[in-house]
Write an enzyme that holds these catalytic residues in place. Structure first.
Site, mmCIF file in Angstrom:
data_model
loop_
_atom_site.group_PDB
_atom_site.id
_atom_site.type_symbol
_atom_site.label_atom_id
_atom_site.label_comp_id
_atom_site.label_asym_id
_atom_site.label_seq_id
_atom_site.Cartn_x
_atom_site.Cartn_y
_atom_site.Cartn_z
ATOM 1 N N ASP A 30 -2.919 5.328 4.697
ATOM 2 C CA ASP A 30 -3.784 5.811 5.757
ATOM 3 C C ASP A 30 -2.965 5.811 7.054
ATOM 4 O O ASP A 30 -1.950 5.110 7.163
ATOM 5 C CB ASP A 30 -5.008 4.899 5.878
ATOM 6 N N ASP A 32 -4.486 6.312 10.843
ATOM 7 C CA ASP A 32 -5.145 5.659 11.976
ATOM 8 C C ASP A 32 -5.443 4.206 11.645
ATOM 9 O O ASP A 32 -6.148 3.897 10.689
ATOM 10 C CB ASP A 32 -6.454 6.379 12.323
ATOM 11 N N ASP A 228 -6.833 0.342 6.142
ATOM 12 C CA ASP A 228 -7.453 -0.698 6.970
ATOM 13 C C ASP A 228 -8.974 -0.704 6.872
ATOM 14 O O ASP A 228 -9.615 -1.550 7.470
ATOM 15 C CB ASP A 228 -7.065 -0.489 8.442
#
Length: 346
Positions: A30, A32, A228
């Site tokens: 991922d 961001d 995250d």
């Protein structure tokens, strides 16, 4: 090597006696909150990814953010010190465009509520992006872009209300920025849903279209999802039957992890992307509780107890095992881990 399949009912974080860069051929990262936050690289991300690449691991960047085309994302990564090509970036706009292309004829017009990322993804599928119902689109596709406002949302509502197929790139409620957590595409989708009563078909993580797009574009044989967010990255890995690494550089807190349902439990956890470069200790059942490193965690009544010393991430691994086991008990529920987390400095 001790490794645990994500498709199993996870009651504790998994272990690997080799660095994850050796145990997996491709990292599906991922962006961001994992590699960068807004214009800045996350601490340790650049060096960790360089070391992972040098070890032979392929790096692919998989994001639910549909606002920017892959070439723009690759340029941004390269500027931050993470060399990347457009083919290394897979976004939810591409997954959404593939879903739309399966619903309309070749060359069809599609109403875009979003940014350039959606327009270029549609063009890749031979579809024509338009911005108004007056241009007679045959479908609607919606993705995050900071420029989206009331006029675009209203146009989407008119189109969806008329019965056109509606595809959303993703429904993330938040997006991390350099200034903090901001509203994501899910909030914009919710506005159209509220106005029309309709539900979109969602392409992005954690749903299958995004996993399919990622596998098709990377050809990964033993991928590791790195993210995250529990409800997109980790759940997406669970749905795809692959392993995952949760890093705490974005939106998820240790407290949220302790209360995670089965589909939100990562295989591994680490402070940041340095977790790719090291082995991960296994959690073992011990004395009515669970041990990892120098720590032992137990669930006593409605609270978690922690004893020992050492690496605090080992302590968190042990706490996860105690908390998840209690949560999965026939009459179980979430247990209070606040005091135990405070002992670890979380």
């Amino acid at each position: 090597m001790t490794e645990t399949a994500t498709t199993a009912r996870r009651t504790a974080p998994g272990g690997s006696d080799r660095p994850l860069t050796e145990a997996y051929d491709t990292a599906l990262l991922d962006l961001d909150g994992v590699v960068y936050a807004g214009p800045h690289a996350i601490e340790h991300a650049v060096d960790s990814l360089a070391a992972a690449r040098a070890s032979g691991m392929r790096l692919a960047y998989v994001t639910n953010n549909a606002s920017r085309p892959p070439r723009v994302v690759a340029e941004h990564l390269t500027e931050l010190g993470v060399p990347a090509e457009p083919a290394d970036v897979i976004n939810s706009a591409q997954a959404a465009a593939r879903v739309v292309a399966e619903k309309v004829p070749a060359g069809a017009k599609v109403l875009v509520v979003g940014g350039l990322g959606l327009e270029e993804a549609l063009a890749e599928r031979g579809l024509v992006a338009v911005r108004s119902m007056a241009e007679e689109p045959l479908a609607v596709v919606q993705g995050f872009d900071p420029s989206v406002g009331w006029p675009q949302l209203a146009e989407a509502a008119y189109a969806v209300g008329s019965g056109l197929p509606w595809v959303a790139s993703n429904t993330d409620m938040t997006v991390p920025t350099a200034r903090g957590i901001a509203p994501g595409n899910g909030t914009l989708v919710a506005a159209v849903r509220a106005a029309t009563g309709a539900e979109p078909e969602v392409a992005g993580k954690p749903l299958p279209p995004m996993h399919r797009e990622t596998v098709l574009r990377t050809g990964a044989r033993r991928p590791l999802v790195v993210g995250d967010r529990l409800d997109t990255d980790i759940e997406g890995a669970f749905n795809g039957g692959v392993d995952s690494l949760l890093v705490f550089t974005g939106v998820t807190t240790p407290g949220q992890l302790l209360a995670a349902p089965v589909e939100h439990r990562p295989t591994y956890l680490a402070a940041d992307l340095r977790g790719l470069l090291v082995p991960h200790p296994a959690v073992e059942a011990a004395d009515g509780g669970f041990s990892c490193g120098g720590w032992t965690a137990t669930a006593e009544g409605d609270a978690l107890r922690l004893a020992g010393s050492g690496d605090r991430w080992d302590g968190l691994r042990a706490l996860c095992a105690a908390a998840w086991t209690a949560l999965d008990a026939a009459d179980g529920g979430p247990v209070d881990g606040r005091k135990a987390l405070a002992e670890l400095g979380f």
